[in-house]
Scaffold this active site. Structure first.
Site, PDB file in Angstrom:
ATOM      1  N   ARG A 422      -0.613   0.708  11.175  1.00 48.48           N
ATOM      2  CA  ARG A 422      -1.820   1.756  11.406  1.00 48.48           C
ATOM      3  C   ARG A 422      -1.991   1.957  12.896  1.00 48.48           C
ATOM      4  O   ARG A 422      -2.184   3.263  13.283  1.00 48.48           O
ATOM      5  CB  ARG A 422      -3.088   1.361  10.904  1.00 48.48           C
ATOM      6  CG  ARG A 422      -3.124   1.383   9.556  1.00 48.48           C
ATOM      7  CD  ARG A 422      -4.422   1.269   8.666  1.00 48.48           C
ATOM      8  NE  ARG A 422      -4.530   1.192   7.396  1.00 48.48           N
ATOM      9  CZ  ARG A 422      -4.635   2.173   6.620  1.00 48.48           C
ATOM     10  NH1 ARG A 422      -4.826   3.484   7.057  1.00 48.48           N
ATOM     11  NH2 ARG A 422      -4.531   2.051   5.116  1.00 48.48           N
ATOM     12  N   GLU A 451      -0.949  -4.990   4.815  1.00 47.30           N
ATOM     13  CA  GLU A 451      -1.949  -4.671   3.750  1.00 47.30           C
ATOM     14  C   GLU A 451      -1.297  -4.868   2.423  1.00 47.30           C
ATOM     15  O   GLU A 451       0.048  -4.659   2.474  1.00 47.30           O
ATOM     16  CB  GLU A 451      -2.366  -3.085   3.910  1.00 47.30           C
ATOM     17  CG  GLU A 451      -3.074  -3.058   5.438  1.00 47.30           C
ATOM     18  CD  GLU A 451      -3.659  -1.594   5.394  1.00 47.30           C
ATOM     19  OE1 GLU A 451      -3.650  -0.839   4.467  1.00 47.30           O
ATOM     20  OE2 GLU A 451      -3.837  -1.318   6.402  1.00 47.30           O
ATOM     21  N   GLU A 462      -2.137   9.151   1.864  1.00 47.85           N
ATOM     22  CA  GLU A 462      -3.003   8.643   3.131  1.00 47.85           C
ATOM     23  C   GLU A 462      -2.006   8.625   4.345  1.00 47.85           C
ATOM     24  O   GLU A 462      -2.598   8.838   5.386  1.00 47.85           O
ATOM     25  CB  GLU A 462      -3.312   7.226   2.812  1.00 47.85           C
ATOM     26  CG  GLU A 462      -4.319   6.651   3.882  1.00 47.85           C
ATOM     27  CD  GLU A 462      -4.682   5.282   3.845  1.00 47.85           C
ATOM     28  OE1 GLU A 462      -5.538   4.715   4.675  1.00 47.85           O
ATOM     29  OE2 GLU A 462      -4.303   4.429   2.852  1.00 47.85           O
ATOM     30  N   ASP A 519      -2.648  19.364   4.859  1.00 45.15           N
ATOM     31  CA  ASP A 519      -3.810  20.329   5.564  1.00 45.15           C
ATOM     32  C   ASP A 519      -3.196  20.743   6.789  1.00 45.15           C
ATOM     33  O   ASP A 519      -3.544  20.120   7.785  1.00 45.15           O
ATOM     34  CB  ASP A 519      -5.090  19.462   5.605  1.00 45.15           C
ATOM     35  CG  ASP A 519      -6.089  20.275   6.358  1.00 45.15           C
ATOM     36  OD1 ASP A 519      -5.998  21.434   5.891  1.00 45.15           O
ATOM     37  OD2 ASP A 519      -7.189  19.773   6.679  1.00 45.15           O
ATOM     38  N   HIS A 741     -12.716   9.435  -1.895  1.00 42.69           N
ATOM     39  CA  HIS A 741     -11.451   9.010  -1.408  1.00 42.69           C
ATOM     40  C   HIS A 741     -10.212  10.055  -1.538  1.00 42.69           C
ATOM     41  O   HIS A 741      -9.876  10.241  -2.653  1.00 42.69           O
ATOM     42  CB  HIS A 741     -11.397   7.740  -2.469  1.00 42.69           C
ATOM     43  CG  HIS A 741     -12.352   6.493  -2.498  1.00 42.69           C
ATOM     44  ND1 HIS A 741     -12.277   5.516  -1.467  1.00 42.69           N
ATOM     45  CD2 HIS A 741     -13.312   6.389  -3.191  1.00 42.69           C
ATOM     46  CE1 HIS A 741     -13.261   4.912  -1.495  1.00 42.69           C
ATOM     47  NE2 HIS A 741     -14.078   5.139  -2.964  1.00 42.69           N
ATOM     48  N   CYS A 743      -7.298  10.061  -0.679  1.00 46.88           N
ATOM     49  CA  CYS A 743      -6.084   9.740  -1.218  1.00 46.88           C
ATOM     50  C   CYS A 743      -5.688   9.709  -2.703  1.00 46.88           C
ATOM     51  O   CYS A 743      -4.650   9.978  -3.152  1.00 46.88           O
ATOM     52  CB  CYS A 743      -5.536   8.265  -0.629  1.00 46.88           C
ATOM     53  SG  CYS A 743      -5.638   8.162   1.229  1.00 46.88           S
TER      54      CYS A 743
END
Length: 775
Positions: A422, A451, A462, A519, A741, A743
């Site tokens: 990330r 993760e 995501e 988007d 959420h 995602c």
């Protein structure tokens, strides 16, 4: 389906037998020139009328067919010829949507390509004026005597010369110009509008005349009077009726087999039609194709094997109308009005594979030769299945390579596995995609380092959302956000490495390939450039991402600048003295003003009243093409490295945008019907409050809600059902705001006790969020 299609009325003209007799007696030599006509088609369509009279005509057509059977393959092909799909430059300009870059202007055609101007025949005297015709109709109301009107229709539709005599503005003028058909359109409309309200014998007389005209007029090169006759006959509203489809099919066939230069004349005449008449032509042709594919009564038409040329002919004429529509700004009708939803129910992949195998050759017809009739939903299915087949093929090859080297197969080799941190999202993603370039067409799976969790779709979405948000941030410097147009455009700053622009192109390609909606706010001309050309050239010399642009394209990005240039074009004073501009532009790059000449020696060429159009065009081309060429070329190659496929050639630029970003059309009732619930049921009071509030929202708040819960205010191609929208119960205090959420397209809603409280909290939540809501 229209009532006309459901309840066909007899179309067979009672006087056909007489007409046939005359043909046999007086026109025997000319009959030998007739093209072969499918007997089954004629009989099946016309026998629905008065069978006693039609048998003679059927016999006549059968005789003609038998006499011409030996030369059928040579003189009258039943399939239309199309150039080979593999040669992009050979495709016909009429089918603009298959190869957008082949938009050839008729006005630019060389004299050799234009149809020879044949001597116009001397026309019969004009039978009636429009005023005379209307007076005759008024007399019918009081007398009930239709004889005068009947005689007018009998004479007018008797032959092509009579049609021209009746409807030409001036029978003595040639009217060989491409922009003026020379037809009195108001008179044509009045005659056709009155026709449907006349007695059946008059309507049958008209059809009889059309039949005789079509049989008689099949000869040699066409004069412009012939084209005018076709243009007039095509507008006949009687062809809404299925009982006239055999006649209609032969009319379409003759139009479809005209030479290309004649087609160009028809295209330019079509674009002058009123919006209402134009849409009627399109709807009539789409209905013809639909009912030929799926007839309401199977016995209504001859077997499709007996008239395989019906649909290709109709499709070719539709292509002429589509070309005309693309030439008009704004278009006469939306490009979506050419969609034929009936095609959603045929074997699309068989159509696609036929097109891939035979291209645009005459040997096999495919609707993919005319992609403007295929809906975006159907195209998405083709693209997805083509993508799946490529994924399977590449994964299988990886498996075979592994086994051939006697290595143990690993399931991970079947996927494009992205492992990213990330904290280094862009650099890690770029490194992974560069190293795994050969795996781009495998199914995408994303893992965030450190993760736990399997990617069931949520992590992939995501990853896209985080990357897009970071790359398009103004501080990142790759794209400039224009507040006036609410869209991003490529930064013109020069750099040493354009790999990150390639990354954005790959992201867009992966989104289309993996059915993810992004988007992204690019202007429409971006997608036009992305399909220029639609297939990546084999050499590295051919420019990519370059398309013709206008001030309208610039207005979509920089409306203020476009307005200023428009003012320059319309300025009535002395441009050179008042503006004191040259063919030079200035751009700021990292605080330094740089100058660029729009043409050689541009800094010494003043902008004048005479050359200002050239200045505006060069300026627009510089901003949208030349100044960002390297950036866009990298973006272009990135996108096509994933999406390179013949399926891409089926798409319009607007459709690529919808596949990438979704559709702006919201249907909240459809969302309500498809919503899933967790902890709630749809009859719970809170849920009822929620939908009462949301359905009452204005459009801007509905978009904010969608953006808040899914990360985008647009809808996937498949509609709201494809969102898999879920409302979950959030067991927290009702003082809390809703949580999303994105995602998983999930809204967590506390159990608010009143509609007023729910509305207040929901508006605060969706109006004060970035729209991502990631946790």
């Amino acid at each position: 389906m229209s009532e006309a299609a459901r309840d066909p009325s007899p179309a067979a003209p009672p006087a056909v037998a007489a007409a046939t007799s005359e043909e046999k007696k007086g026109k025997e030599p000319e009959r030998d020139k007739l093209p072969p006509i499918v007997t089954a088609g004629a009989a099946a369509g016309l026998d629905r009328g008065a069978k006693g009279q039609i048998s003679t005509f059927s016999t006549f057509v059968s005789t003609v067919t038998q006499k011409k059977e030996a030369t059928e393959n040579r003189s009258s092909p039943t399939h239309l010829a199309f150039p080979n799909i593999k040669n992009v430059r050979d495709l016909p300009p009429i089918c603009l949507d298959v190869r957008q870059k082949q938009r050839v202007s008729v006005d630019a055609l060389s004299s050799e390509m234009k149809a020879p101007v044949l001597p116009e025949p001397i026309l019969p005297s004009q039978p009636k004026t429009m005023k005379d015709f209307q007076e005759d109709l008024e007399k019918v109301k009081s007398s009930g005597d239709w004889k005068t009107v009947h005689d007018f229709y009998l004479k007018t539709f008797d032959s092509f010369p009579e049609l021209n005599a009746a409807f030409k503005k001036d029978a003595t003028t040639l009217f060989n110009t491409i922009e003026d058909s020379g037809i009195n359109a108001k008179f044509v409309n009045a005659v056709y509008d009155a026709l449907l309200n006349t007695p059946q014998d008059i309507q049958k007389t008209v059809l009889k005349g059309i039949i005789n005209s079509l049989l008689r007029e099949w000869k040699g090169p066409r004069t412009k009077d012939d084209l005018r006759a076709y243009f007039i006959l095509l507008q006949n509203p009687q062809f809404n009726n299925t009982s006239t489809y055999v006649i209609y099919a032969h009319l379409l066939r003759q139009i479809a087999t005209l030479v290309e230069a004649d087609h160009h004349f028809l295209v330019h005449w079509f674009k002058k039609l009123s919006q209402k008449r134009f849409k009627q032509l399109v709807e009539r042709l789409l209905q013809f194709i639909s009912l030929r594919l799926f007839p309401a009564k199977p016995e209504e038409f001859p077997p499709i094997t007996k008239c395989s040329w019906w649909i290709p002919s109709a499709s070719k004429v539709l292509a002429l109308l589509n070309t005309a529509n693309n030439l008009v700004h704004p278009p006469l009708t939306s490009y979506t009005d050419f969609y034929n939803s009936t095609l959603d129910h045929i074997d699309l992949m068989e159509e696609y594979h036929t097109w891939q195998s035979f291209g645009n050759s005459h040997s096999r017809f495919s609707f993919c030769q005319y992609p403007f009739v295929i809906s975006i939903a159907a195209k998405k299915i083709i693209i997805q299945r083509d993508s799946e087949q490529q994924m399977i093929s590449i994964a299988r090859q990886s498996l075979v390579d592994k086994v051939s080297r006697r290595q143990r197969p690993d399931m991970n080799m079947l996927f494009l596995n992205m492992k990213v941190r990330r904290t280094h999202l862009v650099s890690d993603s770029l490194d992974e995609l560069t190293r795994k370039r050969s795996d781009l067409k495998k199914k995408l799976k994303v893992t965030f380092v450190g993760e736990a969790g399997l990617d069931m779709g949520g992590l992939t979405k995501e990853w896209f959302l985080l990357l897009i948000r970071q790359i398009f941030h103004p501080d990142y410097g790759m794209f400039t956000y224009h507040k006036d147009s609410h869209c991003h455009w490529f930064s013109s700053f020069k750099c040493d490495n354009y790999s990150e622009f390639r990354l954005v192109g790959i992201l867009m390609g992966l989104a289309v390939y993996n059915s993810i909606t992004l988007d992204i706010r690019f202007p429409p001309c971006c997608y036009k450039k992305l399909l220029s050309p639609p297939i990546v050239p084999s050499d590295q010399i051919t420019p990519v991402g370059i398309c013709s642009v206008t001030i309208d394209d610039l207005c979509q990005i920089m409306p203020e600048l476009a307005h200023g240039l428009s003012e320059l074009l319309s300025y009535e004073g002395n441009v050179e003295e008042d503006f004191y501009s040259t063919f030079q532009v200035f751009q700021e790059e990292f605080g330094i003003i740089k100058t660029y000449n729009l043409k050689p020696g541009g800094d010494k060429i003043p902008v004048t009243n005479q050359n200002r159009k050239e200045y505006v065009q060069l300026y627009t081309d510089f901003l949208l093409n030349k100044s960002i060429y390297k950036q866009f070329a990298a973006f272009y190659y990135g996108f096509h490295s994933v999406c390179a496929s013949n399926a891409l050639m089926l798409l319009r630029p607007e459709e690529v945008e919808i596949l990438v970003c979704g559709s702006p059309e919201l249907d909240m009732h459809a969302l309500q019907r498809s919503t899933q619930y967790d902890g709630y049921v749809k009859t719970d009071l809170t849920i009822r409050y929620f939908w009462d509030v949301v359905l009452g929202f204005p459009l801007d708040l509905q978009k904010k809600l969608l953006h808040f819960t899914t990360g985008s205010d647009r809808v996937p191609v498949g509609g709201m059902a494809d969102l898999n929208f879920k409302i979950s119960k959030n067991e927290t205090s009702t003082n809390w705001l809703p949580v999303a959420h994105t995602c998983f397209n999930q809204l967590c809603l506390p159990p608010y006790k009143s509609k007023k409280d729910l509305k207040q909290k929901l508006i605060i939540g969706i109006s004060n969020s970035e729209g991502f809501g990631l946790e």
